[in-house]
Design a protein around this motif. Sequence first.
Motif, PDB file in Angstrom:
ATOM      1  N   GLY A 116      -7.605   1.449  -0.416  1.00  0.00           N
ATOM      2  CA  GLY A 116      -7.282   2.827  -0.548  1.00  0.00           C
ATOM      3  C   GLY A 116      -8.459   3.830  -0.119  1.00  0.00           C
ATOM      4  N   THR A 117      -9.880   3.427  -0.413  1.00  0.00           N
ATOM      5  CA  THR A 117     -10.608   4.476  -0.104  1.00  0.00           C
ATOM      6  C   THR A 117     -11.248   4.521   1.243  1.00  0.00           C
ATOM      7  OG1 THR A 117     -12.590   3.179  -0.816  1.00  0.00           O
ATOM      8  CG2 THR A 117     -11.186   4.387  -2.662  1.00  0.00           C
ATOM      9  N   PHE A 147      -9.243   6.644   9.706  1.00  0.00           N
ATOM     10  CA  PHE A 147      -9.766   7.795   8.728  1.00  0.00           C
ATOM     11  C   PHE A 147      -8.735   7.984   7.517  1.00  0.00           C
ATOM     12  CE2 PHE A 147      -6.289   9.479  11.788  1.00  0.00           C
ATOM     13  CZ  PHE A 147      -5.331  10.121  10.621  1.00  0.00           C
ATOM     14  N   THR A 148      -9.231   8.692   6.583  1.00  0.00           N
ATOM     15  CA  THR A 148      -8.602   8.712   5.199  1.00  0.00           C
ATOM     16  C   THR A 148      -8.150  10.143   4.954  1.00  0.00           C
ATOM     17  OG1 THR A 148      -8.980   8.451   2.856  1.00  0.00           O
ATOM     18  CG2 THR A 148     -10.880   8.766   4.062  1.00  0.00           C
ATOM     19  N   GLY A 150      -4.434   0.247  -4.630  1.00  0.00           N
ATOM     20  CA  GLY A 150      -5.099   1.047  -5.399  1.00  0.00           C
ATOM     21  C   GLY A 150      -4.460   2.459  -5.824  1.00  0.00           C
ATOM     22  N   PHE A 151      -3.419   2.799  -5.124  1.00  0.00           N
ATOM     23  CA  PHE A 151      -2.729   4.041  -5.233  1.00  0.00           C
ATOM     24  C   PHE A 151      -2.008   4.353  -6.648  1.00  0.00           C
ATOM     25  CE2 PHE A 151       0.775   1.390  -3.587  1.00  0.00           C
ATOM     26  CZ  PHE A 151       1.976   1.890  -3.925  1.00  0.00           C
ATOM     27  N   THR A 152      -1.836   3.157  -7.301  1.00  0.00           N
ATOM     28  CA  THR A 152      -1.404   3.164  -8.568  1.00  0.00           C
ATOM     29  C   THR A 152      -2.224   3.371  -9.866  1.00  0.00           C
ATOM     30  OG1 THR A 152      -1.462   0.865  -8.902  1.00  0.00           O
ATOM     31  CG2 THR A 152       0.696   1.742  -8.117  1.00  0.00           C
ATOM     32  N   LEU A 153      -3.524   3.647  -9.342  1.00  0.00           N
ATOM     33  CA  LEU A 153      -4.527   3.713 -10.264  1.00  0.00           C
ATOM     34  C   LEU A 153      -4.834   5.301 -10.448  1.00  0.00           C
ATOM     35  CD1 LEU A 153      -7.176   1.112  -9.354  1.00  0.00           C
ATOM     36  CD2 LEU A 153      -5.637   0.922 -11.209  1.00  0.00           C
ATOM     37  N   VAL A 154      -5.203   5.647 -11.479  1.00  0.00           N
ATOM     38  CA  VAL A 154      -5.402   7.217 -11.674  1.00  0.00           C
ATOM     39  C   VAL A 154      -6.661   7.493 -11.028  1.00  0.00           C
ATOM     40  CG1 VAL A 154      -6.028   9.184 -13.411  1.00  0.00           C
ATOM     41  CG2 VAL A 154      -4.051   7.266 -13.884  1.00  0.00           C
ATOM     42  N   GLY A 195       0.584  -1.327   0.077  1.00  0.00           N
ATOM     43  CA  GLY A 195      -0.207   0.041   0.120  1.00  0.00           C
ATOM     44  C   GLY A 195       0.837   1.384   0.123  1.00  0.00           C
ATOM     45  N   ARG A 196       0.185   2.304   0.070  1.00  0.00           N
ATOM     46  CA  ARG A 196       1.019   3.793  -0.157  1.00  0.00           C
ATOM     47  C   ARG A 196       1.631   4.240   0.992  1.00  0.00           C
ATOM     48  NH1 ARG A 196      -3.814   7.343  -1.891  1.00  0.00           N
ATOM     49  NH2 ARG A 196      -4.799   5.228  -2.355  1.00  0.00           N
TER      50      ARG A 196
END
Length: 239
Positions: free
Chosen positions: A117-118, A141-142, A90-94, A63-64
Amino acid sequence: MAFLILVIGDLHIPDRALDIPAKFKKLLAPGKISQTLCLGNLTDRSTYEYLRTIAPDLKIVRGRMDVEATSLPLTSVVTHGNLRIGFLEGFTLVSNEPDLLLAEANRLDVDVLCWGGTHKFECFEYMDKFFVNPGSATGAFTTTAASWAVNLSSNGEGQKEQDKGFDEDEEVVPSFCLMDVQGISLTLYVYQLRKDEKGVENVAVEKVTYTKQVEPTGAGGAAAGAGAAASGAASVSSS
């Protein structure tokens, strides 16, 4: 015996959350889960060891926030029954737009794509493929969507700055998923820790099913028994 796959991610312990909720830990007892797919942001060793007690077969992607785990892959694929399941943080997705998720699923040649990621549970079927975001198991939290922004200075050089804004107005609901794959069919069990009007926390469970589209061959029995192992997942929620 059911072969249950735990899909979990965005833990962020101890930076953004103290621990996995006790009500979740009670459900995730050793011996019930056959394999764990961790979608990254597993940022402490003790949680890694805990996940290993749930199921020794632990698959992890980076992950990121897994900045020190450079050896972890960004994506991975497992096969169960007649389904190929891909997963990534998912951090590699636009973006998380369905067409971009579909492109990633096609790139990995998978029937099911899990991404994170969300910190928010989501699942949907699109173009005969199934997409699952298990949310955050801790309710961490995000940061805002642009957690890292690239600002251009006057001389044209890019400089990264961390956006310290948080989505504090929207409460993150802790969640994880279990998958039961039988042939070309998958049953997804979604566990969410919700609060009632009095603030009492309870685990809510929902079920979603997906069946891979295949061209008729006359055999007709590939999906037989798709619900045979449902009692295995149900016992997790009732124990």
